[in-house]
Design an enzyme around this catalytic site. Structure first.
Site, mmCIF file in Angstrom:
data_model
loop_
_atom_site.group_PDB
_atom_site.id
_atom_site.type_symbol
_atom_site.label_atom_id
_atom_site.label_comp_id
_atom_site.label_asym_id
_atom_site.label_seq_id
_atom_site.Cartn_x
_atom_site.Cartn_y
_atom_site.Cartn_z
ATOM 1 N N LYS A 275 0.855 -1.191 0.000
ATOM 2 C CA LYS A 275 0.000 0.000 0.000
ATOM 3 C C LYS A 275 0.887 1.237 0.000
ATOM 4 O O LYS A 275 1.757 1.388 0.871
ATOM 5 C CB LYS A 275 -0.888 -0.043 1.253
HETATM 6 O O1 G3P Z 1 -7.799 1.829 5.303
HETATM 7 C C1 G3P Z 1 -8.230 2.982 4.686
HETATM 8 C C2 G3P Z 1 -9.604 3.456 5.111
HETATM 9 O O2 G3P Z 1 -10.549 2.441 4.971
HETATM 10 C C3 G3P Z 1 -9.639 4.191 6.417
HETATM 11 O O3 G3P Z 1 -10.943 4.456 6.833
HETATM 12 O O4 G3P Z 1 -12.506 5.090 8.616
HETATM 13 O O5 G3P Z 1 -10.094 5.688 8.845
HETATM 14 O O6 G3P Z 1 -11.551 6.868 7.204
HETATM 15 P P1 G3P Z 1 -11.284 5.600 7.939
#
Ligand code: G3P
Length: 218
Positions: free
Chosen positions: A83
């Site tokens: 990633k």
């Molecule tokens: O892993 C990336 C993403 O899904 C993060 O989500 O909830 O931290 O905005 P969030």
């Protein structure tokens, strides 16, 4: 539509993998910090539980650093997707890894222009963050729609749209209606997908009526 789970909690991953409905896992530095575990150790364990892609994020921000870290992560297992952030160095690193047939998930995508660049860099996955866009008053799902439309115009764009920052079952349904390839979903939201009060109510009625028959199956 493929379902990835967005967590580094191995116990939860095992539980969801047992359903047979899990296609992969995504992690990020925040989720690793939350797990309180060693990064390499936890990714190795996850990659052994789920045969599908397991995203592991580099911490370096320069090309050379990303390549060095990504090469280390790729050694863990064949199902690791490196990633990288959507920066010029990240795109360069993406091209580097995908030309070696190593999967890459380009993360922190907030615009269609960025998604075009990721596809041109040969990304395996592009991760647009719908929830975080919604949070700042921009329609996250509109971005998914734009990216899917653009990618569909070009057969040679093989990048899969991985809807990230999912906050509710509606995000998953809307992404599926648009035709996004993958959604990475927090465990709590994944569990919510199966819930409906009328299902619970209907089941309770069926069970009590069945008891009244006094019968047993088998
Ligand atoms: O892993 C990336 C993403 O899904 C993060 O989500 O909830 O931290 O905005 P969030």
């Amino acid at each position: 539509m493929k379902f990835f789970v967005d967590t580094a909690d191995v116990k939860e991953i095992r539980e969801l993998a047992d359903t047979g409905l899990l296609d992969g896992v995504t992690t990020n530095p925040t989720l690793i910090a939350k797990s309180g575990r060693d990064f390499i150790e936890v990714i190795t364990e996850i990659a052994g539980v789920v045969p599908g892609p397991v995203s592991a994020e580099v911490a370096a921000t320069d090309f050379e650093g990303m390549v060095k870290e990504g090469e280390r992560l790729a050694l863990i297992a064949d199902n690791i997707a490196i990633k990288v952030p959507l920066t010029w160095d990240g795109l360069k690193a993406c091209k580097h890894f995908t030309s070696k047939n190593i999967m890459v998930n380009v993360t922190l995508c907030f615009s269609a222009a960025q998604a075009i660049l990721a596809a041109k860099a040969g990304a395996t996955f592009i991760s647009p963050f719908v929830g975080r866009l919604d949070d700042v008053g921009q329609p996250g799902m509109q971005l998914i729609s734009e990216i899917c439309t653009i990618y569909n115009h070009y057969e040679y764009f093989n990048t899969e749209v991985l809807v990230a920052s999912v906050r509710s079952p509606m995000h998953v349904v809307e992404a599926a209606m648009i035709g996004a390839h993958v959604a990475t979903i927090p465990p709590s939201v994944l569990k919510q997908l199966a819930s409906h009060p009328l299902t619970d109510k209907g089941l309770a009625t069926f069970l009590s009526d069945w008891q009244k028959t006094g019968q047993k199956i088998g």
